[in-house]
Design a protein around this motif. Structure first.
Motif, PDB file in Angstrom:
ATOM      1  N   GLY A 165      23.466  -0.799  49.410  1.00 35.93           N
ATOM      2  CA  GLY A 165      22.962  -1.158  50.720  1.00 35.93           C
ATOM      3  C   GLY A 165      22.743  -2.646  50.853  1.00 35.93           C
ATOM      4  N   ASN A 166      22.330  -3.064  52.065  1.00 36.91           N
ATOM      5  CA  ASN A 166      22.025  -4.471  52.284  1.00 36.91           C
ATOM      6  C   ASN A 166      20.625  -4.590  52.869  1.00 36.91           C
ATOM      7  N   PRO A 167      20.017  -5.779  52.738  1.00 37.13           N
ATOM      8  CA  PRO A 167      18.621  -5.937  53.166  1.00 37.13           C
ATOM      9  C   PRO A 167      18.422  -5.762  54.666  1.00 37.13           C
ATOM     10  N   ILE A 168      19.424  -6.052  55.446  1.00 34.99           N
ATOM     11  CA  ILE A 168      19.276  -5.910  56.904  1.00 34.99           C
ATOM     12  C   ILE A 168      19.073  -4.441  57.261  1.00 34.99           C
ATOM     13  N   GLU A 169      19.809  -3.545  56.587  1.00 34.03           N
ATOM     14  CA  GLU A 169      19.622  -2.123  56.827  1.00 34.03           C
ATOM     15  C   GLU A 169      18.190  -1.699  56.515  1.00 34.03           C
ATOM     16  N   VAL A 170      17.676  -2.181  55.392  1.00 39.68           N
ATOM     17  CA  VAL A 170      16.304  -1.825  55.000  1.00 39.68           C
ATOM     18  C   VAL A 170      15.296  -2.368  56.016  1.00 39.68           C
TER      19      VAL A 170
ATOM     20  N   ALA B 108      13.710 -10.590  52.129  1.00 42.07           N
ATOM     21  CA  ALA B 108      12.583  -9.717  51.825  1.00 42.07           C
ATOM     22  C   ALA B 108      11.249 -10.449  51.956  1.00 42.07           C
ATOM     23  N   GLU B 109      11.222 -11.719  51.563  1.00 45.10           N
ATOM     24  CA  GLU B 109       9.998 -12.512  51.701  1.00 45.10           C
ATOM     25  C   GLU B 109       9.634 -12.717  53.165  1.00 45.10           C
ATOM     26  N   VAL B 110      10.627 -12.997  53.975  1.00 48.74           N
ATOM     27  CA  VAL B 110      10.380 -13.165  55.422  1.00 48.74           C
ATOM     28  C   VAL B 110       9.867 -11.855  56.021  1.00 48.74           C
ATOM     29  N   ASP B 111      10.509 -10.752  55.660  1.00 46.90           N
ATOM     30  CA  ASP B 111      10.083  -9.455  56.184  1.00 46.90           C
ATOM     31  C   ASP B 111       8.649  -9.135  55.769  1.00 46.90           C
ATOM     32  N   LEU B 112       8.318  -9.455  54.526  1.00 42.27           N
ATOM     33  CA  LEU B 112       6.950  -9.201  54.063  1.00 42.27           C
ATOM     34  C   LEU B 112       5.948 -10.053  54.827  1.00 42.27           C
ATOM     35  N   SER B 113       6.274 -11.307  55.067  1.00 41.18           N
ATOM     36  CA  SER B 113       5.373 -12.186  55.829  1.00 41.18           C
ATOM     37  C   SER B 113       5.148 -11.647  57.235  1.00 41.18           C
ATOM     38  N   ASN B 114       6.209 -11.188  57.883  1.00 39.77           N
ATOM     39  CA  ASN B 114       6.068 -10.611  59.223  1.00 39.77           C
ATOM     40  C   ASN B 114       5.213  -9.342  59.196  1.00 39.77           C
ATOM     41  N   ALA B 115       5.391  -8.544  58.153  1.00 39.55           N
ATOM     42  CA  ALA B 115       4.592  -7.322  58.030  1.00 39.55           C
ATOM     43  C   ALA B 115       3.117  -7.656  57.823  1.00 39.55           C
ATOM     44  N   VAL B 116       2.850  -8.695  57.038  1.00 39.65           N
ATOM     45  CA  VAL B 116       1.458  -9.116  56.826  1.00 39.65           C
ATOM     46  C   VAL B 116       0.838  -9.586  58.141  1.00 39.65           C
ATOM     47  N   LEU B 117       1.599 -10.333  58.932  1.00 29.60           N
ATOM     48  CA  LEU B 117       1.096 -10.777  60.241  1.00 29.60           C
ATOM     49  C   LEU B 117       0.770  -9.578  61.135  1.00 29.60           C
ATOM     50  N   ASN B 118       1.639  -8.576  61.135  1.00 30.16           N
ATOM     51  CA  ASN B 118       1.384  -7.373  61.931  1.00 30.16           C
ATOM     52  C   ASN B 118       0.133  -6.650  61.437  1.00 30.16           C
ATOM     53  N   ARG B 119      -0.069  -6.640  60.108  1.00 34.00           N
ATOM     54  CA  ARG B 119      -1.266  -6.007  59.572  1.00 34.00           C
ATOM     55  C   ARG B 119      -2.522  -6.757  59.995  1.00 34.00           C
TER      56      ARG B 119
ATOM     57  N   ARG C  90       5.588  -1.115  51.692  1.00 38.40           N
ATOM     58  CA  ARG C  90       7.015  -0.823  51.525  1.00 38.40           C
ATOM     59  C   ARG C  90       7.840  -2.110  51.456  1.00 38.40           C
ATOM     60  N   PHE C  91       7.433  -3.121  52.230  1.00 38.87           N
ATOM     61  CA  PHE C  91       8.154  -4.400  52.145  1.00 38.87           C
ATOM     62  C   PHE C  91       7.860  -5.105  50.823  1.00 38.87           C
ATOM     63  N   GLN C  92       6.648  -4.926  50.299  1.00 39.10           N
ATOM     64  CA  GLN C  92       6.358  -5.482  48.980  1.00 39.10           C
ATOM     65  C   GLN C  92       7.250  -4.829  47.913  1.00 39.10           C
ATOM     66  N   HIS C  93       7.407  -3.520  48.003  1.00 39.79           N
ATOM     67  CA  HIS C  93       8.297  -2.821  47.077  1.00 39.79           C
ATOM     68  C   HIS C  93       9.736  -3.312  47.214  1.00 39.79           C
ATOM     69  N   HIS C  94      10.155  -3.523  48.463  1.00 40.07           N
ATOM     70  CA  HIS C  94      11.524  -4.015  48.697  1.00 40.07           C
ATOM     71  C   HIS C  94      11.711  -5.419  48.111  1.00 40.07           C
ATOM     72  N   LEU C  95      10.690  -6.268  48.213  1.00 40.30           N
ATOM     73  CA  LEU C  95      10.787  -7.623  47.650  1.00 40.30           C
ATOM     74  C   LEU C  95      10.910  -7.561  46.128  1.00 40.30           C
TER      75      LEU C  95
ATOM     76  N   GLN D 297      12.207  -5.161  44.415  1.00 37.54           N
ATOM     77  CA  GLN D 297      13.574  -4.720  44.120  1.00 37.54           C
ATOM     78  C   GLN D 297      14.577  -5.859  44.269  1.00 37.54           C
ATOM     79  N   ALA D 298      14.433  -6.619  45.370  1.00 40.44           N
ATOM     80  CA  ALA D 298      15.382  -7.703  45.620  1.00 40.44           C
ATOM     81  C   ALA D 298      15.312  -8.749  44.508  1.00 40.44           C
ATOM     82  N   LYS D 299      14.091  -9.072  44.085  1.00 43.07           N
ATOM     83  CA  LYS D 299      13.960 -10.041  42.984  1.00 43.07           C
ATOM     84  C   LYS D 299      14.585  -9.501  41.696  1.00 43.07           C
ATOM     85  N   GLY D 300      14.387  -8.216  41.437  1.00 42.92           N
ATOM     86  CA  GLY D 300      14.970  -7.636  40.239  1.00 42.92           C
ATOM     87  C   GLY D 300      16.484  -7.651  40.266  1.00 42.92           C
ATOM     88  N   PHE D 301      17.077  -7.311  41.411  1.00 41.78           N
ATOM     89  CA  PHE D 301      18.528  -7.333  41.536  1.00 41.78           C
ATOM     90  C   PHE D 301      19.076  -8.755  41.424  1.00 41.78           C
ATOM     91  N   PHE D 302      18.312  -9.708  42.005  1.00 43.17           N
ATOM     92  CA  PHE D 302      18.770 -11.099  41.941  1.00 43.17           C
ATOM     93  C   PHE D 302      18.742 -11.619  40.493  1.00 43.17           C
TER      94      PHE D 302
END
Length: 425
Positions: free
Chosen positions: A384-389, A189-200, A164-169, A171-176
């Motif tokens: 929306g904003n990335p913090i909410e996601v 989004a990149e930071v969130d994905l890195s944290n999610a990978v660490l948790n995995r 889900r964080f990969q999908h969010h990243l 999206q963020a790149k596309g919007f940017f």
């Protein structure tokens, strides 16, 4: 993985375990294992079970030894003696004896019966000790089984969160790229994905360790590639304190063992008292004896009465020691009953808490799923904003992990209750 489960898993890993020589590895890669199969393999492979069975064999051999005193003894005796009847040493002769002697205890005021009863009761206690050992092994397997299921669920949640964080990243790149969102959204989004990978990564390691613990509990350290049946995670068995206590005091093998030891100790007191009583032995013999060959044939038969007059207070001290052992076992029984009550009450309390937490976390999962859908939908719409996601996805991951933990805790608490009441199979 919560602290309670980590403690159980650490205990499982610290127990030394090896597969007995010649034992097979019955788990095939891809095979689906249920809890019953895991328990069966553990009871077949665990060396502690074999040790307990060997202890029973020792007890049975002692029963046989005690029974031997009811049978007569038959011995062959032969001897040669050279006598000197004069001081000058001139009057000497040889004496030859060879005979078969049968002896039998005729009356001992119940000493043999008491000795036999003590060994029988001790062997019965060994059998209960075997059941107690099996109960501990079963509990270890159940705990490891549900810890592994929890680790699997947590790993699945971690993998889904990464997706889900990969999908969010993306999206963020596309919007940017089209100028709708700032660079901050991409970086966040990149930071969130890195944290999610660490948790995995942590979740995958927890799963590997949990499987090692389950393999160790089953006595199959080399097993791999099997799949666990998770249907038991969702089962529930109601229980109440009075019924659980009644079953515990009736079923617990360690309590049954100490009761057998108490009976044996009472019999030991009686056996020690019989040290004051006389005993009667019969004897018969047939043989040959004489100073020269051919030897003279002869036979004898008789009975002997042995009356203990003084033995240095040995019997008195034996009685005192037997009584002290009896009182010690009575105190141990009382202490064990208190411990059993404590275990039952704690298990029921843990089960109640886990069930309540399971219901609460299930509600939290539903709310977190709805919140995540809203946050992602708002971001997809560009409002929306990335913090909410981030907050929504992290909350959803935590809620799902907490729900899986509550499910596992329910089953482990149920296993604790089953062990506490002596119904582990």
């Amino acid at each position: 993985m919560n602290k309670h489960l980590k403690f159980i898993l650490a205990a499982l890993l610290l127990v030394p375990f090896s597969v007995p020589a010649g034992a097979e590895m019955p788990v095939r890669p891809g095979e689906r294992l249920d809890l019953q199969r895991c328990v069966q393999m553990a009871l077949r492979n665990h060396p502690a079970v074999q040790a307990a069975r060997d202890t029973i064999r020792i007890g049975e051999s002692r029963v046989g030894q005690a029974k031997a005193s009811y049978y007569p003894e038959v011995n062959w005796q032969t001897d040669y003696t050279r006598f000197n009847r004069s001081r000058a040493g001139r009057d000497t002769f040889d004496d030859y004896n060879s005979s078969v002697v049968l002896s039998q205890t005729l009356l001992d005021f119940g000493k043999r019966r008491s000795s036999l009863n003590i060994e029988k009761l001790s062997t019965d206690a060994f059998r209960q000790d075997l059941h107690d050992t099996e109960a501990e092994i079963v509990f270890g397997v159940k705990s490891a089984y549900f810890i592994t299921l929890l680790a699997e669920k947590s790993q699945q949640v971690a993998v889904e969160t990464v997706g889900r964080f990969q999908h969010h990243l993306i999206q963020a790149k596309g919007f940017f790229e089209v100028g709708i969102k700032p660079k901050f959204d991409v970086t966040k989004a990149e930071v969130d994905l890195s944290n999610a990978v660490l948790n995995r990564i942590r979740a995958e390691n927890d799963l590997r360790i949990a499987r090692v613990g389950l393999n160790n509990a089953m006595g199959l350290p080399g097993a791999s590639g099997y799949v666990l049946d998770d249907s038991l995670l969702f089962q529930d068995n109601p229980a109440d304190l009075p019924d659980a206590l009644e079953r515990a005091f009736h079923n617990r093998p360690d309590l049954q063992s100490i009761r057998k030891k108490l009976e044996a100790a009472e019999e030991s007191v009686e056996l020690a008292r019989k040290g004051y009583y006389p005993h009667v032995t019969g004897s018969a013999g047939y043989g040959f004896s004489g100073e020269d060959f051919p030897l003279q044939e002869g036979w004898n038969v008789g009975a002997f009465l042995n009356v203990p007059l003084f033995s240095g207070f040995e019997t008195r001290y034996a009685v005192e020691g037997a009584r002290a052992t009896l009182e010690m076992l009575r105190a141990n029984e009382s202490s064990l009953r208190q411990s059993i009550r404590l275990e039952v009450e704690q298990a029921l309390s843990n089960l109640r808490e886990a069930r309540e937490r399971r219901e609460a976390t299930l509600v939290a999962v539903r709310q977190a799923e709805e919140n995540a859908e809203l946050a992602e939908g708002r971001y997809d719409a560009g409002v929306g904003n990335p913090i909410e996601v981030t907050d929504a996805l992290v909350s959803l991951s935590n809620a799902r992990t907490a729900y899986a933990s509550a499910l596992a805790d329910c089953r482990i608490a149920q296993a604790e209750l089953e062990r506490a009441v002596g119904e582990t199979f």
